[in-house]
Design a protein around this motif. Structure first.
Motif, short mmCIF file in Angstrom:
data_model
loop_
_atom_site.label_atom_id
_atom_site.label_comp_id
_atom_site.label_asym_id
_atom_site.label_seq_id
_atom_site.Cartn_x
_atom_site.Cartn_y
_atom_site.Cartn_z
N UNK A 262 0.86 -1.18 0.00
CA UNK A 262 0.00 0.00 0.00
C UNK A 262 0.90 1.23 0.00
N UNK A 263 0.57 2.19 -0.85
CA UNK A 263 1.37 3.41 -0.98
C UNK A 263 0.49 4.65 -0.96
N UNK A 264 1.08 5.74 -0.44
CA UNK A 264 0.42 7.04 -0.55
C UNK A 264 0.21 7.38 -2.02
N UNK A 265 -0.91 8.01 -2.30
CA UNK A 265 -1.21 8.44 -3.66
C UNK A 265 -0.30 9.59 -4.05
N UNK A 266 0.29 9.47 -5.23
CA UNK A 266 1.08 10.56 -5.81
C UNK A 266 0.23 11.17 -6.93
N UNK A 267 -0.37 12.34 -6.71
CA UNK A 267 -1.37 12.85 -7.65
C UNK A 267 -0.82 13.63 -8.83
N UNK A 268 0.48 13.93 -8.81
CA UNK A 268 1.05 14.79 -9.84
C UNK A 268 1.39 14.07 -11.13
N UNK A 269 2.06 14.79 -12.04
CA UNK A 269 2.41 14.25 -13.35
C UNK A 269 3.47 13.16 -13.21
N UNK A 270 3.36 12.16 -14.09
CA UNK A 270 4.30 11.03 -14.07
C UNK A 270 5.37 11.21 -15.15
N UNK A 271 6.57 10.76 -14.81
CA UNK A 271 7.71 10.85 -15.73
C UNK A 271 8.44 9.52 -15.78
N UNK A 272 9.01 9.23 -16.92
CA UNK A 272 9.92 8.10 -17.06
C UNK A 272 11.30 8.66 -17.36
N UNK A 273 12.29 8.24 -16.61
CA UNK A 273 13.65 8.73 -16.80
C UNK A 273 14.53 7.56 -17.21
N UNK A 274 15.06 7.62 -18.43
CA UNK A 274 15.97 6.59 -18.90
C UNK A 274 17.37 6.91 -18.40
N UNK B 173 21.59 -0.04 -17.83
CA UNK B 173 20.41 0.77 -18.13
C UNK B 173 19.25 0.44 -17.18
N UNK B 174 18.47 1.45 -16.88
CA UNK B 174 17.23 1.27 -16.12
C UNK B 174 16.30 2.41 -16.47
N UNK B 175 15.01 2.16 -16.24
CA UNK B 175 14.00 3.18 -16.43
C UNK B 175 13.43 3.51 -15.05
N UNK B 176 13.66 4.75 -14.61
CA UNK B 176 13.21 5.19 -13.29
C UNK B 176 11.91 5.96 -13.46
N UNK B 177 10.86 5.48 -12.82
CA UNK B 177 9.57 6.13 -12.94
C UNK B 177 9.31 7.00 -11.71
N UNK B 178 9.00 8.27 -11.98
CA UNK B 178 8.78 9.26 -10.93
C UNK B 178 7.39 9.89 -11.11
N UNK B 179 6.84 10.36 -10.00
CA UNK B 179 5.58 11.11 -10.05
C UNK B 179 5.63 12.18 -8.96
#
Length: 341
Positions: A184-196, A248-254
């Motif tokens: 279970x995680x806190x909701x992150x309501x903002x825009x999502x980004x993928x960082x390569x 390489x990795x894809x880091x997903x942020x919001x």
């Protein structure tokens, strides 16, 4: 004349596999082989017929031994897998394909990335991370600002993710032990980004390219653009260094409720939207080849702002060329998630 390096790219049926194959075929010092468990995988038919291969399912016990035989027979120097299940199987058995090199992060890095609870705990002191606890007594012990998210502790993409609107729904979540359990995680309501992100042999980040998904169809990004944002680049860099990333990795942020970039998850493989990052100036597949062949990488790679739209492209072949596979139609099972990043 420089020796030619023989590279095997697996997961040729997914967008990431196709992007890697296309990138590496631009180099004259590489001989690219393509493999997939499905004979209808489009990327197979980007290479000549004599370099197309079928592999066993990555999650099955036959995968590593069969791949090791293939690598030996084809005298492969470097293996690039674009499939989570294959990476999990290969990570702890690299010696099985020796002297070929597996171009992938370490087993410990993969294990952290593929366990969302472990990842949150690992990165909590380095970057902003949403509160993350196991469903059940741990989650019920906290006061939450609803709604919150529940998702599988392991797994790729959006499978099993659910919105939890209130405490009654939180109490009703199934409780399971081990990697099949829910977090279970806190909701992150903002825009999502993928960082390569690409990190060198010492886990120093040489490229961090943020992207936004402007249009998504059935979970697949069909349009997007790169963005220059120091906070996103620094956050993704800190995550990569914390998990000891090599490759390489894809880091997903919001963005959280305060507007800060927060960590969602890390996909320790090539992303499906890789062509945009390559076109923006960071040819990650080519750099990964150099990295795992022991060649030096630049200290830092810039990228340009660029937008992309995707379209369907057909590869036409003689019906007799289609490889006969017992595992046709596997993409939903083993490639799920790679299309979504």
């Amino acid at each position: 004349m420089s020796p030619v390096t023989r590279v095997l790219v697996t997961g040729a049926g997914g967008p990431a596999g196709v992007a890697v194959i296309r990138s590496l075929q631009e180099r004259t010092d590489l001989l690219v082989f393509a493999a997939d468990m499905d004979g209808w995988a489009s990327g197979l038919y980007l290479v000549p017929a004599e370099r197309r291969r079928l592999v066993e399912p990555g999650s099955g016990s036959a995968f590593v031994p069969a791949l090791a035989t293939m690598v030996a027979d084809d005298r492969i120097d470097l293996v690039i897998s674009t499939v989570d299940a294959e990476l999990t199987s290969l990570a702890g058995r690299r010696a099985a394909i020796a002297p070929a090199v597996l171009a992938a992060p370490s087993q410990s890095t993969l294990e952290v990335c593929l366990d969302k609870l472990a990842l949150a705990e690992c990165c909590a002191t380095a970057v902003t991370v949403p509160r993350t606890v196991l469903a059940g007594p741990d989650a019920l012990a906290h006061d939450w600002e609803f709604p919150v998210f529940a998702k599988p502790r392991s797994g790729a993409g959006s499978r099993g993710v659910r919105l939890v609107p209130d405490r009654a729904a939180l109490e009703a979540l199934p409780v399971r032990e081990g990697p099949d359990g829910l977090i279970v995680q806190d909701l992150l309501p903002g825009e999502e980004y993928s960082v390569d992100v690409l990190a060198d042999a010492h886990s120093r980040v040489v490229a961090a390219v943020p992207r936004i998904r402007a249009r998504v169809d059935s979970g697949v990004a069909i349009a997007g653009r790169t963005v220059h944002d120091a906070e996103l680049e620094e956050t993704a860099t800190a995550v990569a260094e914390t998990i000891g990333l090599v490759g390489v990795a894809n880091v997903q942020l919001r963005r959280d409720r305060a507007g800060r970039a927060a960590l969602l998850e890390v996909n320790p493989r090539f992303p499906g939207a890789l062509p945009l990052t390559i076109a923006a100036g960071v040819d990650i597949p080519a750099l990964v080849v150099d990295l795992f062949l022991g060649r030096p990488l630049p200290s830092r790679l810039p990228f340009r702002s660029l937008a992309s739209v995707r379209y369907l492209e057909d590869v036409f072949i003689d019906p007799g060329e289609v490889l006969d596979s017992a595992h046709a139609g596997h993409q939903d099972e083993e490639l799920a998630g790679s299309e979504r990043t």
